[in-house]
Every structure is written in C-alpha cells, then in structure tokens.
Design an enzyme around this catalytic site. Structure first.
Site, PDB file in Angstrom:
ATOM      1  CB  ILE A  31      47.817  31.721  38.013  1.00 37.41           C
ATOM      2  CG1 ILE A  31      48.667  31.131  39.121  1.00 37.41           C
ATOM      3  CG2 ILE A  31      46.353  31.781  38.406  1.00 37.41           C
ATOM      4  CD1 ILE A  31      48.758  32.015  40.364  1.00 37.41           C
ATOM      5  N   GLY A  93      31.822  35.879  33.123  1.00 37.12           N
ATOM      6  CA  GLY A  93      32.900  35.184  33.818  1.00 37.12           C
ATOM      7  C   GLY A  93      34.083  36.051  34.170  1.00 37.12           C
ATOM      8  CG  HIS A 100      41.939  39.981  31.841  1.00 37.21           C
ATOM      9  ND1 HIS A 100      41.223  40.665  32.790  1.00 37.21           N
ATOM     10  CD2 HIS A 100      41.396  38.744  31.781  1.00 37.21           C
ATOM     11  CE1 HIS A 100      40.289  39.873  33.290  1.00 37.21           C
ATOM     12  NE2 HIS A 100      40.366  38.697  32.687  1.00 37.21           N
TER      13      HIS A 100
END
Ligand code: AMP
Ligand code: ZN
Length: 114
Positions: A31, A93, A100
């Site tokens: 996104i 992070g 993923h």
C-alpha cells in the site's frame, strides 16, 4: 488469526491488489510502495515472525521465494534484478506480524540497506 491484518487480506475482509495466489501463497501490492515494483508475498498460514518458524514451515517459506521468482519474471524484472527482504522484529522494521517477503524492483537498490 482473527486480529491479523494480513490474515484478513487473505480472507478478503480487507481489500488488496492481488498479483498472485496459489494453494499456499498470496501476493499483493504494498500500500506504500518504496520502489516501482513493491509486492508483498505471504503464506496463507499465519506465522508471526521468522522466530516462530518450525521445521514443518520450510516448504511454506520456500514457496514464498518460488512465488517471488514467478512474479518478478511476469513483471519483467527477472533479468534486470530485484530484491527480496523479510524483516524480523521491531529493530528490523517489521510492522505487520504475519511473515511477508517484500519483492522490490524497478530502481537502483542501494547496499547496505538502511
Ligand atoms: P514490514 O515493515 O516489513 O512489516 O512491512 C509491512 C508492509 O505492509 C509495509 O511495507 C506496509 O506498507 C504494508 N502494508 C500495511 N498495510 C497494508 C495494506 N492494507 N495493504 C498492503 N500493504 C500494506
Ligand atoms: Zn496472519
């Protein structure tokens, strides 16, 4: 897992721009892309982090890379090159705790990463 963002994406409860799916893997556009090509490739099985992997998950994790290879080729980046990244934990992070593989391509990717 009912409260996991990426499990909800797999279930279709949260919309995503799907780019690939098979029995074990789901892949969609990030996104907030940080490169012209930025996909996320996730296992359909909920695994929170690399630290949570068990030996039974080896094939599942390998399937993420097979999907990355297919997507990179389909998008035309197999010859130019691309990067796969999997962050583990907050210091690296990781912000979504369903493993993923980031697939990044389409610009010069510096090394070492930030
Ligand atoms: P990480 O920081 O390695 O945990 O990566 C999480 C990634 O998920 C980030 O690159 C986010 O931009 C991305 N992301 C978060 N929410 C969504 C969403 N609803 N659809 C697509 N990508 C998302
Ligand atoms: Zn999940």
């Amino acid at each position: 897992m009912s409260d996991c963002l990426f499990c909800k994406i797999i279930a279709g409860e949260i919309p995503s721009e799907k780019v690939y799916e098979d029995d074990h893997v789901y892949a969609f556009k990030d996104i907030t892309p940080v490169a012209p090509l930025h996909m996320l490739i996730i296992p359909k099985k909920h695994i929170a982090t690399i630290n949570d992997l068990e030996s039974d998950d080896a094939e599942t994790m390998g399937n993420l890379f097979l999907a990355a290879k297919k997507i990179a080729k389909h998008e035309g980046y197999d010859e130019a090159g691309y990067r796969t990244v999997m962050n583990c934990g907050e210091a690296a992070g990781q912000t979504v705790f369903h493993v993923h593989l980031h697939l990044l391509a389409g610009r010069d990717l510096s090394w070492p990463p930030g």
